[in-house]
Scaffold this active site. Structure first.
Site, PDB file in Angstrom:
ATOM      1  N   TYR A  33      31.943 -15.939 -20.704  1.00 18.96           N
ATOM      2  CA  TYR A  33      32.326 -15.822 -19.436  1.00 18.96           C
ATOM      3  C   TYR A  33      32.942 -14.600 -18.594  1.00 18.96           C
ATOM      4  O   TYR A  33      33.453 -14.873 -17.535  1.00 18.96           O
ATOM      5  CB  TYR A  33      33.751 -17.083 -19.456  1.00 18.96           C
ATOM      6  CG  TYR A  33      34.672 -16.730 -20.532  1.00 18.96           C
ATOM      7  CD1 TYR A  33      35.778 -15.820 -20.493  1.00 18.96           C
ATOM      8  CD2 TYR A  33      34.708 -17.608 -21.686  1.00 18.96           C
ATOM      9  CE1 TYR A  33      36.553 -15.625 -21.187  1.00 18.96           C
ATOM     10  CE2 TYR A  33      35.477 -17.722 -22.576  1.00 18.96           C
ATOM     11  CZ  TYR A  33      36.567 -16.339 -22.318  1.00 18.96           C
ATOM     12  OH  TYR A  33      37.433 -16.355 -23.234  1.00 18.96           O
ATOM     13  N   LYS A  34      32.984 -13.636 -19.218  1.00 18.35           N
ATOM     14  CA  LYS A  34      33.298 -12.447 -18.640  1.00 18.35           C
ATOM     15  C   LYS A  34      32.025 -11.771 -17.858  1.00 18.35           C
ATOM     16  O   LYS A  34      31.601 -12.327 -17.069  1.00 18.35           O
ATOM     17  CB  LYS A  34      33.934 -11.622 -19.629  1.00 18.35           C
ATOM     18  CG  LYS A  34      35.397 -12.155 -20.087  1.00 18.35           C
ATOM     19  CD  LYS A  34      35.784 -11.143 -21.237  1.00 18.35           C
ATOM     20  CE  LYS A  34      37.277 -11.070 -21.662  1.00 18.35           C
ATOM     21  NZ  LYS A  34      37.600 -12.703 -21.877  1.00 18.35           N
TER      22      LYS A  34
ATOM     23  N   ASP B  10      34.688  -7.509 -32.415  1.00 15.60           N
ATOM     24  CA  ASP B  10      34.648  -8.375 -31.096  1.00 15.60           C
ATOM     25  C   ASP B  10      34.318  -7.749 -30.025  1.00 15.60           C
ATOM     26  O   ASP B  10      34.690  -6.664 -29.260  1.00 15.60           O
ATOM     27  CB  ASP B  10      36.136  -8.544 -30.848  1.00 15.60           C
ATOM     28  CG  ASP B  10      36.533  -9.733 -29.738  1.00 15.60           C
ATOM     29  OD1 ASP B  10      35.819  -9.621 -28.701  1.00 15.60           O
ATOM     30  OD2 ASP B  10      37.677 -10.192 -29.772  1.00 15.60           O
TER      31      ASP B  10
ATOM     32  N   ARG C 219      44.838  -4.693 -13.830  1.00 15.97           N
ATOM     33  CA  ARG C 219      43.717  -4.608 -14.469  1.00 15.97           C
ATOM     34  C   ARG C 219      42.468  -4.896 -13.325  1.00 15.97           C
ATOM     35  O   ARG C 219      42.570  -5.764 -12.611  1.00 15.97           O
ATOM     36  CB  ARG C 219      43.242  -5.444 -15.522  1.00 15.97           C
ATOM     37  CG  ARG C 219      44.080  -5.373 -16.668  1.00 15.97           C
ATOM     38  CD  ARG C 219      43.525  -5.783 -18.111  1.00 15.97           C
ATOM     39  NE  ARG C 219      42.891  -7.338 -17.662  1.00 15.97           N
ATOM     40  CZ  ARG C 219      42.171  -8.084 -18.541  1.00 15.97           C
ATOM     41  NH1 ARG C 219      42.067  -7.787 -19.416  1.00 15.97           N
ATOM     42  NH2 ARG C 219      41.784  -9.067 -17.886  1.00 15.97           N
TER      43      ARG C 219
ATOM     44  N   PHE D 155      43.228  -7.936 -29.243  1.00 23.32           N
ATOM     45  CA  PHE D 155      43.674  -9.295 -28.354  1.00 23.32           C
ATOM     46  C   PHE D 155      44.241 -10.027 -29.242  1.00 23.32           C
ATOM     47  O   PHE D 155      44.132 -10.280 -30.270  1.00 23.32           O
ATOM     48  CB  PHE D 155      42.389  -9.899 -27.932  1.00 23.32           C
ATOM     49  CG  PHE D 155      42.686 -11.170 -27.020  1.00 23.32           C
ATOM     50  CD1 PHE D 155      42.829 -10.647 -25.676  1.00 23.32           C
ATOM     51  CD2 PHE D 155      42.821 -12.346 -27.207  1.00 23.32           C
ATOM     52  CE1 PHE D 155      43.332 -11.839 -24.859  1.00 23.32           C
ATOM     53  CE2 PHE D 155      43.008 -13.212 -26.654  1.00 23.32           C
ATOM     54  CZ  PHE D 155      43.238 -13.088 -25.040  1.00 23.32           C
TER      55      PHE D 155
END
Length: 437
Positions: free
Chosen positions: A255-256, A230, A404, A161
């Site tokens: 938050y995912k 990560d 996605r 990322f």
């Protein structure tokens, strides 16, 4: 669900494309949903009639959170005010919530602290990892190879990322190291006596590829270096096994798949064996052994608390704590089984509904290499995703050409997967696009 999945895995009854195939897929979706042991968890979330496949960016709102936040704001803040640091447990929230996340990532209590953003925690972890290596606290117990060499390299996942990459570059400058970007699968061959730390994403945010955490961690350990993982796209979607696989440090967002809300605080995992030697590059007052002593000299707290920095963001932290209630009694192994079944089924529906050549899956077919999302390469992807969202199927986009679709097993069902593939085919028929290559 298991009987249906066994038949599908064996290739029995796979429908052909066309009307008959579509009817069979819809029947299969209903049958799979009827057998889904996690189906009732959907009622714990606030959802509309659409299909929400963007939980890999922002999880849905758990129903109980608004009531909890009303109490936090109206009573704990509005009435108790500063007394809530003690009486409402605000001060201990970072470690308490960390212990609730721990089982979801395979960690024993006392090793995770919640607070700050993922980016800040990546910085703390990576610089802290280099300092551990400098102090000879890697698995080899020596700063270098024993021949006068030093551990002057940080290995980073080349497909990481972007923020992780930016921070790795900064950490390398700050610590005087050389950054070595490599493909995750090449990490075992890239590490050696000069490696101080290795930063890898567990799941690729673009493609959904799951990287080999046990194998890479073992290779890093054998090289005497410190591993940093990560977990943003894996925690809450699949088993991680931090303790079992000997991971040194890890970070992740909430938050995912953990559904903590927009901007919810991230977390830092420091393996118990490293806590006494973990030297954070951000030694804030909250991580002081005597935070209210206000002394000019810094003395780190014991345990995971030394990963704290400043005053915790209490409102978002307590929203996260309430959101984690949806995990009570849920097995992460059951979540993983459903995730793989959902993504298998969605890919099958895409093959049945979408004419060949219009989309190409970037997500591995092999279960051992797949996270909980499906990434489809598609020409004119921005226009396609915009129209999908307009028709009630919410995914997201990675420019220039990747659609996605994130599958959160607690609230996404098989009928959702079938509908998403069917609407995708309709959109592609209405939004002409060149074949993918």
């Amino acid at each position: 669900m298991s009987e249906q999945l066994e038949k599908r895995a064996a290739g029995a009854g796979r429908p052909a494309s066309g009307t008959a195939g579509a009817e069979q897929l819809r029947k299969d979706a209903l049958a799979l949903d009827a057998e889904d042991a996690l189906a009732s968890a959907r009622e714990l979330f606030t959802l509309d009639e659409g299909v929400y496949l963007d939980g890999n960016s922002l999880g849905a709102l758990p129903r109980q959170v608004p009531l909890r936040m009303a109490d936090v704001i109206g009573r704990e803040w509005g009435e108790l005010r500063i007394r809530s640091w003690d009486e409402s447990g605000w001060w201990t929230a970072p470690e308490r919530i960390g212990d609730r996340i721990a089982p979801l990532v395979g960690a024993a209590p006392g090793q995770i602290v919640v607070g700050d953003s993922t980016s800040v925690n990546v910085f703390k972890a990576l610089v802290g990892a280099v300092r551990l290596a400098d102090a000879g606290q890697g698995p080899g117990g020596a700063p270098g190879a024993g021949d006068g060499s030093v551990r002057d390299e940080i290995v980073v996942d080349v497909s990481t990322f972007p923020t992780d990459g930016y921070i790795a570059q900064s950490a390398a400058r700050l610590t005087g190291r050389r950054l070595v970007p490599v493909e995750p699968g090449d990490v075992p061959a890239a590490v050696g006596p000069r490696t101080a730390a290795v930063l890898v994403n567990h799941v690729d945010f673009r493609t959904g590829r799951l990287h080999d955490l046990p194998g890479i961690t073992a290779a890093v350990r054998a090289a005497g270096a410190i591993s940093v993982w990560d977990l943003c796209h894996s925690a809450g979607a699949l088993p991680v096994g931090l303790d079992a696989h000997g991971v040194d440090l890890a970070v992740g967002c909430t938050y995912k798949y953990l559904n903590g809300g927009p901007g919810a605080p991230a977390y830092l995992y420091v393996a118990a064996r490293h806590q006494a030697g973990f030297d954070s590059p951000l030694p804030g007052w909250n991580s002081h052994a005597d935070p209210f002593g206000m002394t000019p000299g810094y003395a780190p707290a014991d345990g995971a608390a030394r990963g704290r920095v400043g005053t915790p963001d209490i409102l978002s932290m307590l929203a996260l704590e309430s959101a984690l209630d949806v995990w009570d009694g849920v097995s992460i192994d059951a979540v993983r089984a459903k995730s793989l079944a959902l993504t298998d089924f969605f890919l099958e529906c895409v093959r049945a509904y979408v004419p060949e050549g219009l989309v190409t899956s970037l997500t591995p077919e092999e279960h051992g290499q797949r996270g909980s999302q499906v990434a489809l390469r598609c020409a004119d992807a921005p226009a396609v995703m915009k129209e999908l969202i307009a028709r009630g199927v919410v995914g997201d986009l990675r420019r220039p050409d990747v659609l996605r679709f994130g599958f959160t097993p607690l609230y996404v069902g098989f009928a959702d997967a079938e509908r998403a593939a069917r609407v995708l085919a309709e959109v592609l028929a209405d939004v002409p696009a060149a074949p993918t290559r």
